[in-house]
Design a protein around this motif. Structure first.
Motif, PDB file in Angstrom:
ATOM      1  N   ARG A   1       0.670  -1.255   0.117  1.00 49.72           N
ATOM      2  CA  ARG A   1       0.059   0.093   0.012  1.00 49.72           C
ATOM      3  C   ARG A   1       0.905   1.273   0.179  1.00 49.72           C
ATOM      4  O   ARG A   1       0.668   1.988  -0.640  1.00 49.72           O
ATOM      5  CB  ARG A   1      -0.917   0.145   1.420  1.00 49.72           C
ATOM      6  CG  ARG A   1      -1.876  -1.105   1.265  1.00 49.72           C
ATOM      7  CD  ARG A   1      -3.156  -0.899   1.861  1.00 49.72           C
ATOM      8  NE  ARG A   1      -2.583  -0.963   3.402  1.00 49.72           N
ATOM      9  CZ  ARG A   1      -2.550  -1.957   4.015  1.00 49.72           C
ATOM     10  NH1 ARG A   1      -3.097  -3.117   3.652  1.00 49.72           N
ATOM     11  NH2 ARG A   1      -2.017  -2.231   5.281  1.00 49.72           N
ATOM     12  N   LEU A   2       2.028   1.186   0.846  1.00 47.41           N
ATOM     13  CA  LEU A   2       2.899   2.281   0.852  1.00 47.41           C
ATOM     14  C   LEU A   2       3.445   2.490  -0.784  1.00 47.41           C
ATOM     15  O   LEU A   2       3.704   3.673  -0.955  1.00 47.41           O
ATOM     16  CB  LEU A   2       3.936   2.081   1.972  1.00 47.41           C
ATOM     17  CG  LEU A   2       3.463   2.495   3.471  1.00 47.41           C
ATOM     18  CD1 LEU A   2       4.510   1.765   4.295  1.00 47.41           C
ATOM     19  CD2 LEU A   2       3.163   3.703   3.722  1.00 47.41           C
ATOM     20  N   ARG A   3       3.982   1.505  -1.181  1.00 44.43           N
ATOM     21  CA  ARG A   3       4.451   1.573  -2.613  1.00 44.43           C
ATOM     22  C   ARG A   3       3.490   2.343  -3.385  1.00 44.43           C
ATOM     23  O   ARG A   3       4.072   2.967  -4.533  1.00 44.43           O
ATOM     24  CB  ARG A   3       5.186   0.236  -2.956  1.00 44.43           C
ATOM     25  CG  ARG A   3       5.753   0.406  -4.078  1.00 44.43           C
ATOM     26  CD  ARG A   3       6.344  -1.018  -4.529  1.00 44.43           C
ATOM     27  NE  ARG A   3       5.136  -1.883  -5.032  1.00 44.43           N
ATOM     28  CZ  ARG A   3       5.295  -3.102  -5.533  1.00 44.43           C
ATOM     29  NH1 ARG A   3       6.400  -3.848  -5.640  1.00 44.43           N
ATOM     30  NH2 ARG A   3       4.092  -3.909  -5.836  1.00 44.43           N
ATOM     31  N   GLU A   4       2.276   1.868  -3.827  1.00 50.87           N
ATOM     32  CA  GLU A   4       1.607   2.467  -4.354  1.00 50.87           C
ATOM     33  C   GLU A   4       1.248   4.017  -3.946  1.00 50.87           C
ATOM     34  O   GLU A   4       0.832   4.397  -5.207  1.00 50.87           O
ATOM     35  CB  GLU A   4      -0.138   1.494  -4.124  1.00 50.87           C
ATOM     36  CG  GLU A   4      -1.311   1.845  -5.270  1.00 50.87           C
ATOM     37  CD  GLU A   4      -0.826   1.734  -6.684  1.00 50.87           C
ATOM     38  OE1 GLU A   4      -1.364   2.401  -7.748  1.00 50.87           O
ATOM     39  OE2 GLU A   4       0.095   0.993  -6.836  1.00 50.87           O
ATOM     40  N   GLN A   5       0.935   4.217  -2.905  1.00 55.36           N
ATOM     41  CA  GLN A   5       0.857   5.654  -2.450  1.00 55.36           C
ATOM     42  C   GLN A   5       2.036   6.381  -3.125  1.00 55.36           C
ATOM     43  O   GLN A   5       1.856   7.388  -3.562  1.00 55.36           O
ATOM     44  CB  GLN A   5       0.769   5.805  -1.163  1.00 55.36           C
ATOM     45  CG  GLN A   5      -0.443   5.390  -0.489  1.00 55.36           C
ATOM     46  CD  GLN A   5      -0.613   5.248   1.036  1.00 55.36           C
ATOM     47  OE1 GLN A   5       0.373   5.913   1.577  1.00 55.36           O
ATOM     48  NE2 GLN A   5      -1.551   4.716   1.673  1.00 55.36           N
ATOM     49  N   ASP A   6       3.195   5.903  -2.764  1.00 52.77           N
ATOM     50  CA  ASP A   6       4.569   6.759  -3.487  1.00 52.77           C
ATOM     51  C   ASP A   6       4.377   6.386  -4.927  1.00 52.77           C
ATOM     52  O   ASP A   6       4.900   7.463  -5.485  1.00 52.77           O
ATOM     53  CB  ASP A   6       5.758   5.884  -2.999  1.00 52.77           C
ATOM     54  CG  ASP A   6       6.920   6.619  -3.047  1.00 52.77           C
ATOM     55  OD1 ASP A   6       6.774   7.972  -3.266  1.00 52.77           O
ATOM     56  OD2 ASP A   6       8.089   6.069  -2.949  1.00 52.77           O
ATOM     57  N   TRP A   7       4.135   5.493  -5.631  1.00 49.17           N
ATOM     58  CA  TRP A   7       3.939   5.434  -7.078  1.00 49.17           C
ATOM     59  C   TRP A   7       3.114   6.512  -7.673  1.00 49.17           C
ATOM     60  O   TRP A   7       3.438   7.039  -8.560  1.00 49.17           O
ATOM     61  CB  TRP A   7       3.608   4.086  -7.556  1.00 49.17           C
ATOM     62  CG  TRP A   7       3.197   3.915  -9.016  1.00 49.17           C
ATOM     63  CD1 TRP A   7       1.877   3.976  -9.485  1.00 49.17           C
ATOM     64  CD2 TRP A   7       3.993   4.157 -10.173  1.00 49.17           C
ATOM     65  NE1 TRP A   7       2.040   4.123 -10.870  1.00 49.17           N
ATOM     66  CE2 TRP A   7       3.464   4.048 -11.202  1.00 49.17           C
ATOM     67  CE3 TRP A   7       5.481   4.417 -10.331  1.00 49.17           C
ATOM     68  CZ2 TRP A   7       3.834   4.188 -12.654  1.00 49.17           C
ATOM     69  CZ3 TRP A   7       5.721   4.447 -11.387  1.00 49.17           C
ATOM     70  CH2 TRP A   7       4.984   4.436 -12.573  1.00 49.17           C
ATOM     71  N   GLN A   8       1.834   6.649  -6.878  1.00 47.51           N
ATOM     72  CA  GLN A   8       0.876   7.731  -7.444  1.00 47.51           C
ATOM     73  C   GLN A   8       1.443   9.053  -7.334  1.00 47.51           C
ATOM     74  O   GLN A   8       1.314   9.916  -8.212  1.00 47.51           O
ATOM     75  CB  GLN A   8      -0.486   7.569  -6.422  1.00 47.51           C
ATOM     76  CG  GLN A   8      -1.345   6.236  -6.823  1.00 47.51           C
ATOM     77  CD  GLN A   8      -1.952   6.210  -8.529  1.00 47.51           C
ATOM     78  OE1 GLN A   8      -1.713   7.277  -8.907  1.00 47.51           O
ATOM     79  NE2 GLN A   8      -2.387   5.199  -8.824  1.00 47.51           N
ATOM     80  N   ARG A   9       2.252   9.350  -6.198  1.00 44.04           N
ATOM     81  CA  ARG A   9       2.938  10.687  -6.033  1.00 44.04           C
ATOM     82  C   ARG A   9       4.084  10.739  -7.509  1.00 44.04           C
ATOM     83  O   ARG A   9       3.946  11.680  -8.066  1.00 44.04           O
ATOM     84  CB  ARG A   9       3.415  10.729  -4.662  1.00 44.04           C
ATOM     85  CG  ARG A   9       4.725  11.960  -4.558  1.00 44.04           C
ATOM     86  CD  ARG A   9       5.624  11.618  -3.521  1.00 44.04           C
ATOM     87  NE  ARG A   9       6.612  10.509  -3.907  1.00 44.04           N
ATOM     88  CZ  ARG A   9       7.699  10.697  -4.658  1.00 44.04           C
ATOM     89  NH1 ARG A   9       8.099  11.915  -5.191  1.00 44.04           N
ATOM     90  NH2 ARG A   9       8.473   9.585  -4.788  1.00 44.04           N
ATOM     91  N   PHE A  10       4.840   9.906  -7.512  1.00 41.72           N
ATOM     92  CA  PHE A  10       5.867   9.703  -8.449  1.00 41.72           C
ATOM     93  C   PHE A  10       5.265   9.952  -9.863  1.00 41.72           C
ATOM     94  O   PHE A  10       5.745  10.891 -10.678  1.00 41.72           O
ATOM     95  CB  PHE A  10       6.799   8.662  -8.346  1.00 41.72           C
ATOM     96  CG  PHE A  10       7.779   8.527  -9.258  1.00 41.72           C
ATOM     97  CD1 PHE A  10       9.013   9.219  -9.337  1.00 41.72           C
ATOM     98  CD2 PHE A  10       7.593   7.889 -10.743  1.00 41.72           C
ATOM     99  CE1 PHE A  10       9.879   9.139 -10.191  1.00 41.72           C
ATOM    100  CE2 PHE A  10       8.443   7.622 -11.864  1.00 41.72           C
ATOM    101  CZ  PHE A  10       9.907   8.432 -11.445  1.00 41.72           C
ATOM    102  N   VAL A  11       4.294   9.436 -10.141  1.00 40.19           N
ATOM    103  CA  VAL A  11       3.950   9.207 -11.594  1.00 40.19           C
ATOM    104  C   VAL A  11       3.043  10.423 -11.854  1.00 40.19           C
ATOM    105  O   VAL A  11       2.993  11.118 -13.040  1.00 40.19           O
ATOM    106  CB  VAL A  11       2.850   7.952 -11.860  1.00 40.19           C
ATOM    107  CG1 VAL A  11       1.397   8.029 -11.256  1.00 40.19           C
ATOM    108  CG2 VAL A  11       3.013   7.686 -13.557  1.00 40.19           C
ATOM    109  N   ALA A  12       2.490  11.088 -10.938  1.00 43.95           N
ATOM    110  CA  ALA A  12       1.758  12.387 -11.060  1.00 43.95           C
ATOM    111  C   ALA A  12       2.695  13.500 -11.394  1.00 43.95           C
ATOM    112  O   ALA A  12       2.589  14.145 -12.200  1.00 43.95           O
ATOM    113  CB  ALA A  12       0.932  12.672  -9.753  1.00 43.95           C
ATOM    114  N   LEU A  13       3.879  13.408 -10.464  1.00 45.98           N
ATOM    115  CA  LEU A  13       4.936  14.458 -10.780  1.00 45.98           C
ATOM    116  C   LEU A  13       5.623  14.204 -12.034  1.00 45.98           C
ATOM    117  O   LEU A  13       5.762  15.133 -13.026  1.00 45.98           O
ATOM    118  CB  LEU A  13       6.040  14.329  -9.677  1.00 45.98           C
ATOM    119  CG  LEU A  13       5.553  14.895  -8.177  1.00 45.98           C
ATOM    120  CD1 LEU A  13       6.838  14.606  -7.144  1.00 45.98           C
ATOM    121  CD2 LEU A  13       5.533  16.607  -8.276  1.00 45.98           C
TER     122      LEU A  13
END
Length: 859
Positions: free
Chosen positions: A757-769
């Motif tokens: 779950r933490l990885r998915e949240q971090d991915w969503q941040r990264f891919v939006a940036l």
């Protein structure tokens, strides 16, 4: 028919027969090359049975058709086939493997000549596997057998550029439409990553705008207030402890993005003070409406602080948030490897890439300057290295150039040919230094050295012709009495330096000395030299020089002997030695210098963690160079249209690079698959890292066998480079700490649901940036990145659901031959294909048809 007509026909026939016996003229060769239609079809990449002796093969067909008649048999066609053809099914053509990937097709005695519009076919079996379209090389060359005439590329085998995607297209290659053109064996479970597959396996973006943050993510990041700080009036640097040159390139990037240095601009105070408690290359960044304050203990940290200013900026508003940042890198070595040897990368490409490396805080450029297919750096006193070794053309004697491997064609001006002059190299060094990047040159030896060997043979012949025997032998790399027969992994039989000849070490010392002088003249000392030392191929077995040397010294490994000897030579010059892990596995560690850098390139799914652990435990500086996650010459997705190699990974997208946990290599067995898409286990029970031992860093790799121009190179590099920078700089909270002695598999469960779950949240941040902020910056700076393919599925009500894993693109659907903007009410069954495009519609991504092939190979 009357007697006169019969006589006329007889005369015409006699004239035609006489014309056929005449030698091929240049005009006839040109006309035939311009009009001959050649088509290649991959029939089956996994035949049920391969002719002996191969255990793995693929089955193909070449079709030749000429709209004009030519009855002569005094011609040959030269073409690149990555894997050797070993059985041919044809009465009228023969095919022989010459060297490397170069093959020659010639007519047999049964060939009656080209008749207008009659198609001639030849089928053949090739060893091993070849399954992405980019592995089927262009630029077949037509030549006369006598080599009197100028050879010419067959026009129908040239690649072309698609107007909408600007990607390479191969009209000579028949479509790939089935799993028998995607998989390499019956055990292969590689999926066809079409739109439906992506809809099932990719995450739909959740954020509709870029969050506050930047790539790579800082260690500490806090938003101080909600207001935005405008940079529309520009910025004004106030410097303490450094000069403008040390941050100039970061300021230049800001100007390219629309924020220039002006007298009335917002003050940017940059302070370098070695006494500050800030880690090496780290910085502190505080922004307010009145001041941007950057502090660092060294110039590199200050440079990264200014790059952070550019990273925080929104292109549309030219504003940044009010934030407090305390940052430092995860690894001291954050690298990128560029292969300029196989296919040449222009100086401008290297400079442009350096600028982006600096923008995302990468600091090591491993520049691969020599290999079998090319020597790309001018060396004083040895002009043949670039005059002959930097050029590929059809000269079977190889007195003027190297054989045209990798679909090189014949043209001397082709972008795949070329070299860096000493002035070019100095410019690259200085530009890299301005971006706080160290250049690590590599001239691969003793294997992968064919360009050097052929060039020094040209030098030898020229000096012998002048009667200068001693000078001719000074750097000769061939022992005439050596009758060893071998084949390298790229199928060369003459690409390895003889490690037992004194001339070999004179040559190496000459090259190293001149290389070091180039660095000194540029004012940038050579700190690290990469020997290469990989993939030597059973050479020297019948070398008299090696037999004599071995009788005196009883050498355990000839490759190890070479590496130890050259490593000592490098260390004596005050330079750190680096090499690939397989070659370094051949040495006696006790005979190596104190400081050794090993680029570990073992594949994780084949227990590659053991090599990394073993060499790190020796006290060497291990740089992780693992093919299944850092080789950017592999396809983004397993799809025939995605260019790239396939031997270690069939799908290496931006997310896979983002998911990498470099501190814990075996854990990836819990969620990654091997090259056949099988699950695997990683046993670390007898190979654990010693307490306190870790890695020096990670490096991405842009090998160039299938990348023939700079545009294709940028497609392979971006946006994966940004994910590499993220992992090299930042250690995420979801990373599983390393614990030695364990066995990891799909069921071991160390990467638990919370971390997922933490990885998915971090991915969503990264891919939006990435999508909303960074890719537009790359566009502004003229970089050519990959536009993602689009996921598509049918909703329960029959409408089309579409998304792009990376946001920020227009989504389009093809309906009745017309591309329309996506909206949620489109009928799924009316759509023929889907794609993404830039917002300004200047370029589109690769379209995916609906539906994709099913496993039977039928649509």
């Amino acid at each position: 028919m009357n007697k006169f007509a019969c006589l006329l026909m007889a005369l015409l026939g006699a004239h035609t027969a006489h014309a056929v016996t005449a030698p091929l003229t240049q005009g006839e060769l040109n006309a035939l090359a311009d009009n001959l239609q050649i088509r290649y079809q991959l029939i089956d990449s996994m035949p049920q049975q391969c002719p002996e002796p191969a255990k793995q093969c693929y089955f193909s067909e070449l079709q030749l058709r000429s709209p004009q008649r030519y009855s002569g048999a005094d011609w040959a066609i030269y073409f690149s086939q990555l894997m050797p053809i070993y059985q041919v099914e044809s009465d009228v053509f023969r095919i022989e493997h010459l060297n490397g990937d170069l093959h020659r097709l010639t007519p047999t005695e049964q060939f009656a000549g080209f008749s207008a519009d009659e198609t001639y076919s030849v089928r053949f079996y090739t060893e091993h596997s070849q399954i992405t379209r980019s592995e089927f090389m262009p630029n077949y060359i037509l030549a006369d057998k006598s080599e009197r005439l100028r050879p010419r590329v067959v026009a129908s085998t040239r690649s072309v550029r698609d107007e909408q995607t600007r990607l390479e297209q191969q009209p000579y290659l028949a479509p790939f439409e089935s799993y028998h053109q995607l998989r390499v064996s019956n055990k292969d479970q590689t999926p066809w990553m079409g739109a439906a597959y992506l809809a099932q396996h990719q995450s739909e973006p959740e954020l509709r705008a870029a969050p506050e943050g930047l790539i790579p993510m800082p260690r500490e990041f806090k938003v101080v207030s909600q207001g935005r700080i405008s940079l529309k009036k520009g910025i004004r640097f106030e410097l303490t402890g450094l000069d403008l040159a040390q941050i100039e390139m970061a300021g230049k990037r800001l100007a390219q993005l629309g924020v220039k240095q002006t007298q009335k601009g917002l003050s940017v105070r940059v302070t370098v003070d070695p006494s500050l408690p800030i880690a090496a290359q780290g910085y502190q960044f505080n922004s307010s409406t009145h001041l941007i304050d950057i502090k660092a203990s060294g110039a590199a940290g200050a440079f990264y602080g200014v790059q952070t200013l550019a990273g925080l900026m929104d292109l549309k508003t030219h504003s940044i948030p009010s934030v407090a940042i305390a940052d430092a890198p995860r690894y001291g070595f954050r690298g990128l490897h560029i292969d300029s040897a196989r296919n040449f990368r222009s100086k401008q490409f290297v400079l442009d890439t350096i600028a982006q490396m600096g923008a995302y805080k990468l600091n090591k450029l491993h520049l691969h300057l020599a290999d079998d297919e090319g020597w790309r750096l001018a060396i004083a006193g040895l002009p043949e290295l670039t005059k002959v070794g930097g050029l590929r053309c059809l000269d079977l004697s190889e007195t003027r150039c190297l054989l045209p491997q990798l679909g090189a064609g014949t043209g001397t001006g082709a972008p795949r040919n070329g070299h860096y002059s000493q002035q070019d190299y100095s410019e690259i060094l200085r530009y890299a230094k301005a971006h706080h990047i160290e250049v690590i040159p590599s001239l691969d030896m003793p294997g992968h050295s064919r360009a050097a060997i052929i060039a020094m043979e040209a030098r030898y012949r020229a000096l012998i012709a002048k009667g200068k025997t001693e000078a001719a032998n000074e750097y000769r790399l061939v022992e005439e009495a050596d009758e060893t027969r071998y084949s390298s992994i790229q199928h060369y039989h003459d690409n390895t330096l003889n490690v037992c000849l004194p001339a070999t070490y004179r040559f190496v010392n000459k090259v190293l000395t001149e290389l070091q002088r180039m660095h000194e003249r540029a004012g940038i000392p050579l700190k690290t030299y990469h020997i290469g030392a990989d993939e030597t191929a059973g050479a020297w077995l019948d070398s008299p020089a090696c037999k004599a040397l071995n009788a005196k010294q009883s050498i355990a490994s000839m490759n190890g002997y070479f590496i130890e000897k050259v490593a000592a030579m490098v260390a004596e010059k005050g330079i750190t030695v680096a090499g690939w892990s397989d070659g370094l596995s051949d040495v006696n560690p006790e005979k190596m210098p104190k400081n050794v850098q090993s680029n570990v390139w073992s594949t994780l799914s084949e227990q590659g963690h053991k090599v990394a652990h073993k060499q790190a435990n020796l006290g060497w500086d291990v740089v992780l160079s693992l093919p299944d996650v850092t080789y950017f010459d592999f396809p983004y997705q397993s799809h025939p249209e995605e260019r790239g190699n396939h031997w270690a990974s069939r799908a290496l997208d931006t997310r896979k690079v983002f998911e990498f946990m470099p501190d814990n290599l075996p854990v990836h067995a819990e969620f990654w698959r091997d090259v056949l898409h099988h699950t695997y286990s990683a046993d670390d029970s007898d190979s654990a890292l010693k307490p306190g031992v870790g890695y020096t860093g990670i490096q991405g790799h842009l090998w160039s066998e299938m990348i023939r121009d700079d545009l294709q190179a940028e497609y392979m590099l971006y946006p994966r480079l940004l994910a590499l920078a993220e992992r090299a700089w930042h250690k995420p909270a979801w990373a599983v700490p390393y614990q030695g002695g364990l066995v990891f598999s799909r069921s071991s469960g160390h990467f638990n649901d919370k971390k997922r779950r933490l990885r998915e949240q971090d991915w969503q941040r990264f891919v939006a940036l990435l999508g909303y902020r960074e890719l537009p910056k790359l566009t502004r700076q003229g970089r050519f990145f990959r536009i993602p393919t689009v996921a598509a599925s049918r909703r329960d009500d029959g409408t089309l659901n579409m998304f792009s894993e990376i946001p920020g693109f227009k989504l389009e659907a093809l309906i009745n031959g017309r591309w329309v903007n996506y909206h949620p009410r489109l009928d799924f069954d009316s759509v023929d294909a889907v794609r993404a495009a830039l917002e300004d519609e200047s370029r589109t991504g690769r379209a995916l048809p609906l539906p994709a092939p099913v496993e039977s190979g039928k649509h």
